[in-house]
Write an enzyme that holds these catalytic residues in place. Sequence first.
Site, PDB file in Angstrom:
ATOM      1  CE  LYS A   1      -2.064  -0.745   3.576  1.00  0.00           C
ATOM      2  NZ  LYS A   1      -1.597  -2.464   4.342  1.00  0.00           N
ATOM      3  CB  THR A   2       3.660   2.409   2.571  1.00  0.00           C
ATOM      4  OG1 THR A   2       3.109   2.331   3.534  1.00  0.00           O
ATOM      5  CG2 THR A   2       4.235   3.846   2.523  1.00  0.00           C
TER       6      THR A   2
ATOM      7  CG  ASP B   1       0.247   4.901   4.582  1.00  0.00           C
ATOM      8  OD1 ASP B   1      -0.619   3.860   4.047  1.00  0.00           O
ATOM      9  OD2 ASP B   1       1.627   4.566   4.099  1.00  0.00           O
ATOM     10  CD  GLU B   2      -0.472   2.937   8.359  1.00  0.00           C
ATOM     11  OE1 GLU B   2      -1.551   1.997   8.966  1.00  0.00           O
ATOM     12  OE2 GLU B   2       0.842   2.347   8.799  1.00  0.00           O
TER      13      GLU B   2
ATOM     14  CD  GLN C   1      -1.543  -3.384   8.976  1.00  0.00           C
ATOM     15  OE1 GLN C   1      -0.865  -3.472   8.508  1.00  0.00           O
ATOM     16  NE2 GLN C   1      -2.121  -3.262   7.504  1.00  0.00           N
TER      17      GLN C   1
ATOM     18  NE  ARG D   1       3.319  -4.639  10.933  1.00  0.00           N
ATOM     19  CZ  ARG D   1       3.123  -4.058   9.856  1.00  0.00           C
ATOM     20  NH1 ARG D   1       3.825  -3.297   9.214  1.00  0.00           N
ATOM     21  NH2 ARG D   1       2.055  -4.273   9.022  1.00  0.00           N
TER      22      ARG D   1
HETATM   23  P1  ATP Z   1       1.309  -2.270   5.754  1.00  0.00           P
HETATM   24  O1  ATP Z   1       0.413  -2.268   5.950  1.00  0.00           O
HETATM   25  O2  ATP Z   1       2.359  -2.902   7.215  1.00  0.00           O
HETATM   26  O3  ATP Z   1       2.538  -0.340   6.350  1.00  0.00           O
HETATM   27  P2  ATP Z   1       1.541  -2.135   3.145  1.00  0.00           P
HETATM   28  O4  ATP Z   1       0.703  -2.402   2.512  1.00  0.00           O
HETATM   29  O5  ATP Z   1       2.050  -0.569   3.361  1.00  0.00           O
HETATM   30  O6  ATP Z   1       3.132  -2.823   4.076  1.00  0.00           O
HETATM   31  P3  ATP Z   1       5.092  -1.750   2.510  1.00  0.00           P
HETATM   32  O7  ATP Z   1       5.175  -1.783   2.934  1.00  0.00           O
HETATM   33  O8  ATP Z   1       4.260  -0.335   0.530  1.00  0.00           O
HETATM   34  O9  ATP Z   1       3.155  -2.459   2.295  1.00  0.00           O
HETATM   35  O10 ATP Z   1       5.085  -2.959   1.184  1.00  0.00           O
HETATM   36  C1  ATP Z   1       5.805  -4.215   1.869  1.00  0.00           C
HETATM   37  C2  ATP Z   1       7.036  -4.534   1.868  1.00  0.00           C
HETATM   38  O11 ATP Z   1       6.355  -5.037  -0.187  1.00  0.00           O
HETATM   39  C3  ATP Z   1       8.125  -4.250   0.904  1.00  0.00           C
HETATM   40  O12 ATP Z   1       9.240  -4.051   1.499  1.00  0.00           O
HETATM   41  C4  ATP Z   1       8.500  -3.224  -0.436  1.00  0.00           C
HETATM   42  O13 ATP Z   1       9.389  -3.157  -0.850  1.00  0.00           O
HETATM   43  C5  ATP Z   1       7.941  -4.890  -0.687  1.00  0.00           C
HETATM   44  N1  ATP Z   1       6.850  -4.696  -2.494  1.00  0.00           N
HETATM   45  C6  ATP Z   1       5.988  -4.392  -2.653  1.00  0.00           C
HETATM   46  N2  ATP Z   1       5.336  -3.890  -3.615  1.00  0.00           N
HETATM   47  C7  ATP Z   1       5.997  -4.635  -4.315  1.00  0.00           C
HETATM   48  C8  ATP Z   1       6.004  -5.139  -5.719  1.00  0.00           C
HETATM   49  N3  ATP Z   1       5.177  -5.388  -6.800  1.00  0.00           N
HETATM   50  N4  ATP Z   1       7.197  -6.200  -6.155  1.00  0.00           N
HETATM   51  C9  ATP Z   1       8.108  -6.808  -5.360  1.00  0.00           C
HETATM   52  N5  ATP Z   1       8.174  -6.128  -3.442  1.00  0.00           N
HETATM   53  C10 ATP Z   1       6.974  -5.485  -3.670  1.00  0.00           C
HETATM   54 MG    MG Z   2       2.475   0.366   4.962  1.00  0.00          MG
END
Ligand code: ATP
Ligand code: MG
Length: 742
Positions: A31-32, A216-217, A247, A600
């Site tokens: 997402k982020t 975000d969040e 979350q 995490r």
């Molecule tokens: P959270 O819910 O914990 O905030 P999030 O959904 O924001 O998580 P991110 O932190 O953006 O997730 O990404 C999680 C991990 O996955 C990071 O290490 C990111 O670099 C990797 N990632 C995200 N998208 C891809 C992709 N398409 N290919 C490979 N790695 C990816």
């Molecule tokens: Mg995130």
Amino acid sequence: MALEDLNNRQQEAVRTTEGPLLILAGAGSGKTSTMTHRIAYMVEQGVDPYHILAVTFTNKAANEMRSRVEDLIGRIGPMWIMTFHAMCLRILRIDAEKAGYDPNFVIYDTQDQKTAVRNILKSSGISDKEYKPQYLLSVISGCKEREQDSEQFREVNPETPRAKAIYTVYSAYEKLLRENNAMDFDDLLLNAVKLLKSNAEVREKYQERFQYIMVDEYQDTNHIQYELVKILADKYRNLCVVGDDDQCIYEWRGADIRNILDFEKDFKEAKVIKLEQNYRSTGNILDAAYSVIHNNKGRKSKRLWTEKEAGEKIRYYRADSDREEADYTARQIGQMVRNGRSYDDFAILYRTNAQSRLFEEALSRAGIPYQVLSGMRYYDRKEIKDALAYMRLVVNPADDLSLLRIINEPKRGVGPKTIEKTQAFAQVRGQSLFEALADPDGEVLESLPGRSYDKVKELVETVKACQEGMDGASVSKIFDVLLTRTGYLPSLQSERTVEAESRIENLMEFKSVIAEYEKTAENPTMQEFMAQMALAADVDQYDESEENVTLMTLHSAKGLEFPVVFLPGMEDGLFPGTRAFDSEADMEEERRLCYVGMTRAKEILFLSSAEVRTRYGRTEYTKESQFLSEIDRKVMTGDAVYDSHKKSGFGLDTGNMDGYRTRPQKPFRKSALKPIDALSYAQQETAKTAEAPNLKAGDKIEHKKFGQGFVIDVKGQIATIMFDTVGVKKVALGIAPIRKIG
Ligand code: ATP
Ligand code: MG
């Protein structure tokens, strides 16, 4: 920028720059990352960075996002990437006059707020005992979050004495802040929303400026943040919110999960993109996290998948004691570092700040560098320093610094003028401050103003009594007397706030430190204990620039990721906390927190609990967390310490699944898990702990219930005993009613 790095749905989200967009997705689904790429993409497509606003919750997250965007496009220029508070501050600085403030308005921090309320109480003749400033401030903050000023508060509340008092203070507080050209943190949000609502010119200016908005969040937004976003996005409606209902962990602070669940209602034309591929964690970690979270009822159903391999199973460890749990953790880290991992790979995420101490100590002992994130290192905490100052004064009446630290802590009406006067007195008499105040001639004490005389006298007499009784009494007894009779604990207790509660928790944790010292020292004395404390603080020094193991609470770990994660304290009453057993909503919030914690981890996830834990100065048996029983046991492994767990199949690879699922739930022992009632804890002596017999293998003992037996083994606080009648049993020293008979 390479969009190929993203999967199809992420790309779709990135390309959907116009119109409202909800990215609803589980942990670690990118997402982020998608959001940062979306920002970069827009800029590449020619959107002026001036028109972009991205909001997050913590400074850490905002900085992280800024640097990720910079990595992609170079400079962020006039783009706003910041927290809600920082954004409102900026808006208000620019248009302060329109909001009715001087542009140089000041911001009141927590300390200022308390002082303000205290002054108001004094001048309006309301008792600060009955109405603690901290309590009043939390009520006021709640009102502001709902956009309710003091007049509205009065209108909607029945005229009880309490409501009247709150109204009086609230309205005076509003006035005082106004007169001082000041805002508190809540005001930043509130005044920004008010300004945007009431002033069309300002509203249009920002609506025109922020044509593209991202949050975000989003699951953790409260009412006022939600309002703010809605107003700003009202014109262009290019609003992208990103979040995960699973979350939401700030409901207790007013976060409203409905903000994300209702997004499609507020923005009917909204596009919804769900991301289901997780890039962070191994299959087993994901399965384990899912098996916990799917027990929550009010959630949008979604399940993550990963292309990653199943990886290692979740490792569960049931330690003999909390201390052993920390040692186990340090051992695991040590071993994995020897096998090539870096200290940076590890995070220990706990439910309560008080848990950090044992880990800090175990890591220090093992020579492992660590850092405690948000939240202070244990011995740096205010309440611990206060307690140590009280104790130091007992050992050393000449310690002016310690006296100065606590003479008005809790408030005894001793201001700087009184202190100055007392210092002058003491100097003339050639005494330390305490000696002067405690002098039998009473001259200095009697010179104090009436409002502080009684309280300081009580303080002086208590410390004196402790000095005199120091040689015979146990250290924990002195601690109890000091903190209760001087009013320190009672004052914290009457605050009834989260902050005070956590301070009390820390103090009770400190009592465990004392209990532990008394158990291990050959000849425990107050002087020696204080000397040990001084050393502990010294060993604590560490080098920030080095690689570190990270310690923090689960709450502050939101959005972060680590290769190896430890979640200790998986016990009912700790995680989930006591309150969850009275409220399904609280239980679900705790479960979301557990989900946040588990997700995490990228590669290895450790869960642990302690058979015996000392909390609030009491050593008690614990019951394994109900969340453990929710984890699909196909993905969990671990060595059970006790036979009883083997029977129920706990944490074992081989075991009967049904037995595990339907493991008889012992009735929840309320008595052992009472909400924090520090005073009663503090007043109870640690007699039980003090009586712990010093046992070694071979000793003969008698148990009140099981009769005679002999000790097979002693490990920490646990003795294994062969009883003549009931066979082998483990008992907790200091709790079990046993005595040595040979
Ligand atoms: P959270 O819910 O914990 O905030 P999030 O959904 O924001 O998580 P991110 O932190 O953006 O997730 O990404 C999680 C991990 O996955 C990071 O290490 C990111 O670099 C990797 N990632 C995200 N998208 C891809 C992709 N398409 N290919 C490979 N790695 C990816
Ligand atoms: Mg995130």
